[in-house]
Enzyme design. Structure first.
Site, short mmCIF file in Angstrom:
data_model
loop_
_atom_site.label_atom_id
_atom_site.label_comp_id
_atom_site.label_asym_id
_atom_site.label_seq_id
_atom_site.Cartn_x
_atom_site.Cartn_y
_atom_site.Cartn_z
N GLU A 261 0.88 -1.17 0.00
CA GLU A 261 0.00 0.00 0.00
C GLU A 261 0.91 1.21 0.00
OE1 GLU A 261 -3.19 -0.22 -0.14
OE2 GLU A 261 -3.41 -2.36 0.27
N CYS A 300 -3.44 8.23 3.62
CA CYS A 300 -3.08 7.78 2.27
C CYS A 300 -4.27 7.93 1.32
CB CYS A 300 -2.65 6.34 2.32
SG CYS A 300 -3.84 5.31 3.20
P1 NAP Z 1 8.34 5.04 4.55
O1 NAP Z 1 9.44 5.97 4.83
O2 NAP Z 1 8.36 4.28 3.30
O3 NAP Z 1 8.29 4.08 5.81
C1 NAP Z 1 7.30 3.09 5.94
C2 NAP Z 1 7.80 1.98 6.83
O4 NAP Z 1 8.89 1.30 6.20
C3 NAP Z 1 8.35 2.46 8.18
O5 NAP Z 1 7.99 1.53 9.16
C4 NAP Z 1 9.85 2.46 7.95
O6 NAP Z 1 10.57 2.35 9.14
C5 NAP Z 1 9.99 1.23 7.09
N1 NAP Z 1 11.20 1.16 6.29
C6 NAP Z 1 11.92 2.18 5.78
N2 NAP Z 1 12.97 1.69 5.07
C7 NAP Z 1 12.88 0.33 5.15
C8 NAP Z 1 13.68 -0.74 4.63
N3 NAP Z 1 14.76 -0.50 3.90
N4 NAP Z 1 13.31 -2.01 4.91
C9 NAP Z 1 12.22 -2.26 5.65
N5 NAP Z 1 11.44 -1.28 6.18
C10 NAP Z 1 11.76 -0.01 5.91
O7 NAP Z 1 6.94 5.77 4.58
P2 NAP Z 1 6.40 6.80 5.68
O8 NAP Z 1 7.10 8.07 5.40
O9 NAP Z 1 6.42 6.23 7.05
O10 NAP Z 1 4.86 6.86 5.30
C11 NAP Z 1 4.30 7.84 4.47
C12 NAP Z 1 3.89 7.25 3.16
O11 NAP Z 1 3.08 6.11 3.36
C13 NAP Z 1 3.04 8.20 2.36
O12 NAP Z 1 3.61 8.33 1.10
C14 NAP Z 1 1.69 7.55 2.26
O13 NAP Z 1 1.04 7.73 1.03
C15 NAP Z 1 1.98 6.13 2.46
N6 NAP Z 1 0.83 5.49 3.08
C16 NAP Z 1 0.08 4.62 2.33
C17 NAP Z 1 -1.02 3.99 2.91
C18 NAP Z 1 -1.86 3.03 2.13
O14 NAP Z 1 -2.64 2.33 2.74
N7 NAP Z 1 -1.73 2.96 0.83
C19 NAP Z 1 -1.35 4.26 4.24
C20 NAP Z 1 -0.58 5.15 4.94
C21 NAP Z 1 0.52 5.76 4.36
P3 NAP Z 1 11.23 3.65 9.83
O15 NAP Z 1 10.12 4.54 10.20
O16 NAP Z 1 11.94 3.10 11.00
O17 NAP Z 1 12.13 4.24 8.79
#
Ligand code: NAP
Length: 530
Positions: A261, A300
């Site tokens: 997602e 999101c």
């Molecule tokens: P993100 O930076 O991609 O992080 C998401 C998760 O992935 C966090 O738990 C992060 O941990 C982890 N992560 C980061 N690098 C990783 C790696 N190399 N291996 C494994 N895990 C890793 O996203 P975010 O900034 O938290 O969230 C915002 C984004 O999420 C927005 O773009 C939004 O659109 C999207 N979103 C989508 C939905 C949906 O249902 N489609 C819902 C909510 C949000 P850390 O925090 O420890 O880095």
């Protein structure tokens, strides 16, 4: 600012509690700037812990029927209900949300668990799911095939985004646990506290088998390496991280099943024929303002693009701007505040940069950022007031359709006719949700149904709002467990929820070919997961 050392939150993995041996990462109050707690997973044996989760948690869960696991979900919901006040306090402190926004996360989670408990109850005493009917493979049906779905013997690794520390956990955990699959959640670091507390409360209450529910906080390093072929990865976050995970050997070589997602530039579409002040016009204006400001636009599914017939561009800008002007922004502890903070100062910077980027190709129709914050220091608080942008030539700029500013920001665009509107919506390259606003008469219903079907191809969900459902509809951005959540293309291509459909991800489908006497003994006549 509070400078005393903060508590280091423990991880829980495979029935064992583990406190990281590193210094940890500090979590902050995004309004006051105070240090709250720390998270750390240094020294955690992930491979060993994951194996205990599969053997301990997985076998205990699979020994139960769907009805019995539904009973576990009910017990989990009761634990969370009892801790509700504490969760609201954590949410205010770590996410900077006003009460109504915390409720979307916390009560939304408890509701979702309740829905899966009911669905599980209806599956009864079965331990596997039937999938389709007997199909004859020999003359007279003396030999044939049936498909079954059996719970996977792996675990579900749920890597979550920062915006829903509670709902994001439980909308994934409830279908997994109901399927008989243990869960390891890795919350986003910035807001990990609420997730960690809920998991810890459920573990401490002893309502789930040991190893069924697990939390790893802090760095994500090594999590993917610990995945085995029958595990599942359910990821919510940015498209960039998603792309990285898809290339990881766990997915690319060990065929770990993955559900993603990701980002989505969702839209709202006012149908042709509306006039300023008409019912459909007012419904759109209200919903756009609500979607932009709920959880400070950090959903999101939030509306990012607003499409209106070209004659209504000016009137829509004025009406949406007038609603946004009434939104008080600041410290969620002050009762007059309608919209709290973004989750961190890093998000504050990212949203400001995103607005500036869009402003290069769009005009600014409303900018609330000039108004003073209520009870909050603008140099510290991660508060951004709503900004409505607009473009009279939305065909000219791809940025308008592909830039997701994860805050209280949306862009208004005029369209010439429905074909043009559809083309603009599709430039989002696949989104989670689209909402349509029209009237209730038969002609309008025909047009709304046809448009919904047209747009279904590029969305996981199409939400239609008409005056008859003005007070009943569940909201453009609210994800209901009964309906599918996910979207094609840049939205990640994933599917979550949608009632029992969510169980498919945690089951393996197999065909069994045998004589009818054998096939009739495979499953009791239960509903299938479709
Ligand atoms: P993100 O930076 O991609 O992080 C998401 C998760 O992935 C966090 O738990 C992060 O941990 C982890 N992560 C980061 N690098 C990783 C790696 N190399 N291996 C494994 N895990 C890793 O996203 P975010 O900034 O938290 O969230 C915002 C984004 O999420 C927005 O773009 C939004 O659109 C999207 N979103 C989508 C939905 C949906 O249902 N489609 C819902 C909510 C949000 P850390 O925090 O420890 O880095």
């Amino acid at each position: 600012m509070n400078s005393s050392p903060t508590e280091l939150l423990p991880n829980h993995l495979g029935g064992q509690r583990h406190v990281g041996t590193g210094a940890g990462t500090t979590l902050f109050d995004p309004v006051l700037g105070d240090a709250l707690v720390r998270v750390d997973a240094t020294g955690l044996d992930l491979a060993g812990g994951f194996e205990r989760v599969r053997t301990l948690g997985g076998s205990a869960l699979r020994a139960l029927s769907y009805r019995e696991r539904a009973g576990l979900l009910k017990a989990v919901a009761q634990v969370l209900q009892a801790g509700r006040d504490a969760y609201f306090a954590l949410s205010t402190a770590n996410s900077g949300t006003v009460k109504n926004d915390s409720a979307v996360d916390i009560d939304g989670a408890i509701y979702t668990i309740g829905v899966y408990a009911k669905l599980g109850e209806a599956l009864g005493d079965a331990r596997v799911l039937a999938d389709g009917e007997f199909v004859a493979l020999a003359k007279g049906g003396a030999f044939g095939s049936r498909h079954v779905q059996v719970p996977t013997r792996g675990l579900a690794l749920c890597i979550n985004a920062f915006n829903f520390p509670s709902w994001g956990l439980w909308e994934k955990a409830a279908p997994a646990l109901l399927s008989g699959v243990p869960v390891v959640v890795k919350p986003a670091t910035a807001t990990a506290w609420l997730t960690q507390r809920m998991v810890q409360d459920v573990i401490d209450a002893g309502v789930l088998p040991a190893g069924a529910l697990n939390v790893v906080c802090g760095s994500s390093a090594g999590l993917m390496d610990a995945l085995q072929p029958f595990d599942g990865l359910s990821f919510t976050g940015s498209a960039d991280t998603a792309a990285l995970l898809r290339r990881h050997p766990a997915v690319a070589e060990r065929s770990v099943r993955v559900n993603i997602e990701a980002d989505s530039v969702n839209s709202a579409l006012l149908m042709p024929g509306a006039t300023p002040g008409s019912a459909a016009f007012e419904l759109l204006v209200k919903e756009v303002a609500r979607e932009m400001t709920q959880k400070s636009g950090q959903k999101c599914t939030a509306i990012r693009r607003v499409l209106v017939p070209e004659a209504l561009y000016g009137a829509a800008a004025e009406a949406i701007g007038a609603r946004l002007a009434r939104v008080t922004v600041g410290n969620p502890r002050n009762e007059s505040v309608r919209m709290g903070a973004l989750v961190s100062r890093a998000q504050f910077d990212a949203v400001q940069a995103g607005i500036a980027q869009l402003q290069r190709v769009a005009e600014t129709l409303h900018d609330g950022r000039g108004a003073a914050l209520v009870d909050a220091d603008p140099a510290v608080a991660a508060c951004v007031a709503p900004v409505l942008l607009g473009s009279r030539d939305p065909d000219a700029h791809a940025l308008l359709h592909t830039t997701e500013v994860f805050g209280p920001v949306a862009t208004l665009m005029p369209y010439r006719d429905l074909d043009h509107a559809r083309a603009l919506v599709a430039r989002g390259e696949g989104s989670l949700a689209c909402s349509l606003y029209g009237e209730d008469d038969d002609a309008a219903a025909d047009a709304l149904a046809a448009t919904a079907l047209d747009l279904a191809e590029v969305h996981g969900r199409v939400h239609v709002v008409t005056p008859a459902v003005a007070a009943l509809h569940t909201g453009h951005g609210n994800v209901m467990p009964q309906s599918l959540h996910g979207g094609p293309g840049r939205a990640g291509g994933g599917e979550e929820l949608g009632g029992l459909r969510a169980l498919n991800f945690h089951h393996r489908r197999a065909a069994v070919q045998a004589a009818p006497t054998v096939l009739s003994r495979l499953t009791p006549p239960t509903p299938s997961a479709a």
